[in-house]
Design an enzyme around this catalytic site. Structure first.
Site, PDB file in Angstrom:
ATOM      1  CD  GLU A 144      -6.680  -9.941  11.598  1.00 40.54           C
ATOM      2  OE1 GLU A 144      -5.535  -9.600  11.899  1.00 40.54           O
ATOM      3  OE2 GLU A 144      -7.164  -9.757  10.466  1.00 40.54           O
ATOM      4  CG  HIS A 158      -9.585  -8.725   8.430  1.00 33.54           C
ATOM      5  ND1 HIS A 158      -9.635  -8.781   7.055  1.00 33.54           N
ATOM      6  CD2 HIS A 158      -8.969  -7.568   8.739  1.00 33.54           C
ATOM      7  CE1 HIS A 158      -9.066  -7.688   6.560  1.00 33.54           C
ATOM      8  NE2 HIS A 158      -8.657  -6.941   7.557  1.00 33.54           N
ATOM      9  CE  LYS A 173      -6.188  -6.343   1.421  1.00 33.51           C
ATOM     10  NZ  LYS A 173      -7.388  -6.541   2.253  1.00 33.51           N
ATOM     11  CG  ASP A 177     -10.943  -7.116   3.755  1.00 31.74           C
ATOM     12  OD1 ASP A 177     -11.278  -6.041   4.302  1.00 31.74           O
ATOM     13  OD2 ASP A 177      -9.803  -7.311   3.275  1.00 31.74           O
ATOM     14  NE  ARG A 178      -9.644  -3.861   8.304  1.00 30.42           N
ATOM     15  CZ  ARG A 178      -8.874  -3.234   9.190  1.00 30.42           C
ATOM     16  NH1 ARG A 178      -9.440  -2.479  10.126  1.00 30.42           N
ATOM     17  NH2 ARG A 178      -7.570  -3.346   9.146  1.00 30.42           N
ATOM     18  NE  ARG A 224      -3.515  -2.227   2.595  1.00 27.83           N
ATOM     19  CZ  ARG A 224      -4.415  -2.476   3.528  1.00 27.83           C
ATOM     20  NH1 ARG A 224      -4.889  -1.495   4.257  1.00 27.83           N
ATOM     21  NH2 ARG A 224      -4.859  -3.704   3.738  1.00 27.83           N
ATOM     22  CB  SER A 251      -9.101  -5.061  12.128  1.00 29.74           C
ATOM     23  OG  SER A 251      -8.860  -6.352  11.591  1.00 29.74           O
ATOM     24  CB  SER A 270      -8.052  -2.632   2.721  1.00 26.71           C
ATOM     25  OG  SER A 270      -8.881  -3.234   3.691  1.00 26.71           O
ATOM     26  CG  HIS A 271      -8.842  -0.330   6.635  1.00 27.19           C
ATOM     27  ND1 HIS A 271      -8.171  -1.497   6.335  1.00 27.19           N
ATOM     28  CD2 HIS A 271      -8.068   0.353   7.495  1.00 27.19           C
ATOM     29  CE1 HIS A 271      -7.037  -1.513   7.012  1.00 27.19           C
ATOM     30  NE2 HIS A 271      -6.947  -0.420   7.721  1.00 27.19           N
ATOM     31  CG  ASP A 288     -13.154  -3.089   4.862  1.00 34.73           C
ATOM     32  OD1 ASP A 288     -13.845  -3.882   4.178  1.00 34.73           O
ATOM     33  OD2 ASP A 288     -11.920  -3.202   4.952  1.00 34.73           O
ATOM     34  CG  ASP A 307     -10.982  -4.422   0.986  1.00 33.66           C
ATOM     35  OD1 ASP A 307     -11.360  -4.088   2.128  1.00 33.66           O
ATOM     36  OD2 ASP A 307      -9.991  -5.163   0.796  1.00 33.66           O
TER      37      ASP A 307
END
Length: 464
Positions: free
Chosen positions: A322, A326, A114, A243-244, A15, A324, A104-105, A239, A241
């Site tokens: 997680e 995930h 990724k 995934d959260r 990133r 976060s 992502s976020h 989020d 993308d």
């Protein structure tokens, strides 16, 4: 040599800022060339390539594909996707290589990739450094790959719905924060039988309201307010993308991931008694406590989707989560993190409960804690700061778990400091038996961090 800062190649993805000296069309072409070479050296000749809805992602995606094809990689272009759709496509299309253009976020102005080289495997630190070294030396293989397009959205939704059993009709709020998840969430939850109230589900890469990050208070407080205003049973926040996952109850209270993972852990253990469940260093002590109480085996591990997936494979774990947001299911699924699937599984669990979400959550153990806190530092210094703090806490005779930063235990609680892989920040979190104890632990950390000139004095939990 192409201009690519080494600091952009992080612990488990790449990133950087959209800029002449970081990420741009030319640098993304070289990412394609470097990763294409990495794949060909491993006998991987096909790759799935998709992108999120950020303003630069479509052109970055095209340049990555150009680089891959010039290495001889055959590309399946799946267009605009959430990150989990990319992981899912590897299984569906039987392809090991994966590039998802996404930050992502992260806030507006960032992008990244990724990278995957096998099913449910995304590159780790050493792999990413190998890709960087290939690019730095321009040590590329040459070939002539092909490209074809696939639309996977319909098949993806059907597969996820076939793997869940929701027996109640819920009224839910869906907040995608103007991010990419807006392409899938409203439709899939309607198909799951829910009454859906949409909030910021239109895609807008400028993020006009706030960064789509359910790990922060800005998105979650708004989700809570809208859930109450619309008289919903619960609210989901996704989020940028997809995934959260963030969750609020019918009263608008944020249920942070380490609390809702308790519910998902109970679901998993009801089907697979004694299963191993993995979680990261940021979670509440209540999570391993509840896993043990329900007959499971709790395992703490490093933060980061690539780290967690690798540990799940090693431990043959049924699930992982997680702080976060995930959440990874091997039970009933593929072993990667997918916020949509996690949300569907929460509804499956709640279908079997008589209580409202707030009532169910009241049955879980609880301690006083903070949300995740971000403190600005620099990419160049953040790891050294954490290393020095870890050593200092050990010299002061604190109990320290240092598998990923320093989780420092006091008599009545704990505090965590670790370097963010994604941004030039330190990540903090605190938990204690009382508010007074919580404030004492925070002061210990604040006094130590204030000694470092590169570390900001401002602590931010907004998620921006």
């Amino acid at each position: 040599m192409p201009i690519l800062k080494k600091t952009m190649f992080r612990e488990y993805d790449m990133r950087g800022r959209e800029a002449d000296d970081e990420l741009n069309d030319e640098s993304m072409y070289h990412v394609g060339r470097g990763f294409g070479t990495f794949l060909i050296k491993r006998g991987v000749t096909e790759a799935v390539v998709g992108h999120d809805a950020r303003a630069t992602s479509e052109s970055f995606h095209a340049n990555v594909i150009k680089g891959l094809i010039e290495c001889g990689v055959n590309v399946i272009d799946i267009g605009i996707i959430t990150t989990p759709m990319g992981y899912w496509a590897q299984y569906y299309l039987k392809v090991k290589g994966l590039v998802t253009v996404t930050a992502s976020h992260n806030p507006v102005g960032w992008n990244g990739v990724k990278l995957g080289s096998d099913l449910s495997y995304t590159l780790l630190t050493d792999d990413l450094q190998e890709v960087y070294n290939i690019i730095a030396k321009e040590d590329y293989v040459n070939g002539k790959g092909t490209i074809k397009k696939e639309n996977i959205l319909e098949a993806y939704m059907k597969d996820l719905l076939s793997r869940t059993k929701i027996t109640k009709k819920f009224k839910i709020l869906i907040n995608t924060g103007n991010g990419t998840a807006g392409i899938v969430e409203p439709e899939i939850f309607r198909r799951a039988g829910c009454e859906v109230i949409e909030h910021f589900t239109n895609i807008d890469p400028t993020y006009p309201n706030y960064t789509a990050n359910p790990d922060g208070t800005a998105m979650m407080e708004d989700t809570g307010e809208q859930t109450v205003a619309n008289e919903c049973d619960l609210g989901f926040a996704f989020d940028g993308d997809g995934d959260r996952l963030g969750l609020v109850d019918e009263k608008g209270q944020t249920i942070w991931p380490d609390r809702y993972i308790i519910l998902l852990g109970r679901l998993v253990l009801s089907k697979e008694p004694g299963a191993k469940i993995i979680f990261d260093v940021k979670v509440s002590e209540a999570l391993p406590e509840d896993i043990r109480a329900h007959g499971g085996t709790p395992i703490m591990w490093k933060t980061g989707h690539s780290h967690i997936k690798a540990k799940m494979l090693e431990e043959k774990a049924a699930m992982a989560g997680e702080m976060s947001g995930h959440v990874f299911f091997k039970q009933d699924f593929y072993g990667f993190d997918d916020a949509t699937f996690a949300a569907l599984k929460l509804l499956e669990y709640l279908s079997a409960q008589e209580e409202s979400l707030s009532g169910v959550i009241a049955t879980t153990p609880y301690y006083v804690s903070t949300p995740t806190i971000q403190v600005k530092a620099t990419d160049e210094d953040k790891y050294e700061v954490v290393k020095e703090l870890t050593e200092e806490f050990k010299k002061d005779n604190y109990k320290v778990i240092d598998i990923n930063g320093a989780r420092v235990y006091t008599r009545n609680g704990w505090g965590l400091v670790r370097a963010s892989s994604n941004t030039p920040t330190l990540v903090l979190r605190f938990e204690a038996k009382t508010q007074e104890d919580l404030e004492k632990i925070q002061k210990i950390f604040k006094d130590k961090l204030d000694k470092f000139p590169v570390v900001s004095k401002e602590w931010d939990s907004s998620g921006h």
